[in-house]
Scaffold this motif. Structure first.
Motif, short mmCIF file in Angstrom:
data_model
loop_
_atom_site.label_atom_id
_atom_site.label_comp_id
_atom_site.label_asym_id
_atom_site.label_seq_id
_atom_site.Cartn_x
_atom_site.Cartn_y
_atom_site.Cartn_z
N PRO A 102 6.37 -5.84 6.44
CA PRO A 102 7.82 -5.86 6.59
C PRO A 102 8.30 -5.44 7.98
CG PRO A 102 7.22 -4.70 4.59
CD PRO A 102 5.96 -4.96 5.35
N GLN A 103 7.43 -4.79 8.76
CA GLN A 103 7.80 -4.39 10.11
C GLN A 103 7.85 -5.59 11.06
OE1 GLN A 103 8.83 -1.22 10.46
NE2 GLN A 103 8.32 -1.08 8.30
N GLY A 114 2.80 0.30 3.51
CA GLY A 114 3.96 -0.57 3.68
C GLY A 114 3.64 -2.06 3.66
N THR A 115 2.37 -2.44 3.66
CA THR A 115 2.03 -3.86 3.65
C THR A 115 1.80 -4.34 2.22
OG1 THR A 115 -0.35 -3.44 3.89
CG2 THR A 115 0.94 -3.70 5.92
N ASP A 153 9.89 -15.52 -0.13
CA ASP A 153 10.81 -15.17 0.95
C ASP A 153 10.10 -14.74 2.23
OD1 ASP A 153 12.93 -15.76 -0.73
OD2 ASP A 153 13.39 -13.67 -1.18
N PHE A 154 8.88 -14.21 2.11
CA PHE A 154 8.15 -13.71 3.28
C PHE A 154 7.26 -14.76 3.94
CE2 PHE A 154 7.96 -8.95 1.92
CZ PHE A 154 9.22 -8.73 2.47
N VAL A 155 6.74 -15.72 3.16
CA VAL A 155 5.72 -16.62 3.69
C VAL A 155 6.31 -17.69 4.61
CG1 VAL A 155 5.68 -18.31 1.79
CG2 VAL A 155 3.57 -17.81 3.07
N GLY A 156 5.52 -18.03 5.63
CA GLY A 156 5.91 -19.06 6.58
C GLY A 156 4.99 -20.26 6.50
N SER A 188 0.85 -1.19 0.00
CA SER A 188 0.00 0.00 0.00
C SER A 188 0.88 1.24 0.00
CB SER A 188 -0.89 0.01 1.24
OG SER A 188 -1.82 -1.05 1.19
N PRO A 189 0.50 2.26 -0.75
CA PRO A 189 1.33 3.47 -0.84
C PRO A 189 1.26 4.34 0.42
CG PRO A 189 -0.65 3.67 -2.18
CD PRO A 189 -0.65 2.29 -1.64
#
Length: 181
Positions: free
Chosen positions: A59-60, A9-10, A41-44, A1-2
């Motif tokens: 990302p936070q 940031g999400t 790279d982000f997913v768990g 999101s801008p």
């Protein structure tokens, strides 16, 4: 999101999967690879040990993130298969996509695992039940379509048994959508 938006940031997984698919159909394969690499790279993994997408990536937050956003998971699977189909056979990222979608903990196998004991899959996110997971047509239809996409990929690599199994499950899933929803 801008910047300036409530979710600044999400990256929402359903939007990422849809965006990746649009990049592919416009022929922007390298940009689609960047999106695919980012979500991989982000997913768990969830408590059952399968890759499971969250409603959005933040990302936070530290570490890999997982959840029950099935519309995003399915949209991402469909886009990754489409990208895999279009990359050259010797492309190293193509091999990574296949490994991600075929491995024992893959998001496709996670969907398959859940269906062994449930006629439909409840999920979260915009099409979920708000504070709790819920079954709905959108997420379940997208998951059945994701199984069909993955079946096409398995067929192309010669894993006919897996392709046949996933096509059979998708057909049963479509019947369950009509029956229960």
């Amino acid at each position: 999101s801008p910047a300036g938006q409530p979710w600044y940031g999400t990256m929402w997984t359903r939007d990422a999967g849809t965006f990746m698919r649009e990049l592919i159909y416009w022929g922007c394969y390298q940009h689609a690879c960047q999106v695919a690499r980012c979500v991989m790279d982000f997913v768990g993994t969830n408590s059952d040990g399968f890759i499971a997408f969250p409603r959005y990536f933040d990302p936070q937050q530290k570490g890999r993130q997982s959840g029950t956003e099935l519309a995003g998971q399915a949209a991402t699977i469909i886009a990754m298969v489409a990208l895999w189909q279009r990359l050259p056979a010797d492309d190293l990222f193509r091999a990574r996509l296949y490994q991600f979608l075929h491995q024992d903990s893959s998001p496709v196998r996670g969907i398959d695992h859940f269906l062994k004991s449930n006629p439909l899959i409840p999920g979260s996110g915009e099409f979920g039940g708000g504070k709790q997971d819920a079954c709905n047509v959108v997420q379940n239809n997208l998951c059945a379509l994701a199984l069909l996409s993955a079946a096409d990929m398995e067929e192309e690599v010669g894993d006919h048994a897996t392709a046949k199994k996933w096509r059979k499950e998708a057909t049963a899933w479509f019947r369950n959508i009509e029956k229960y929803l």
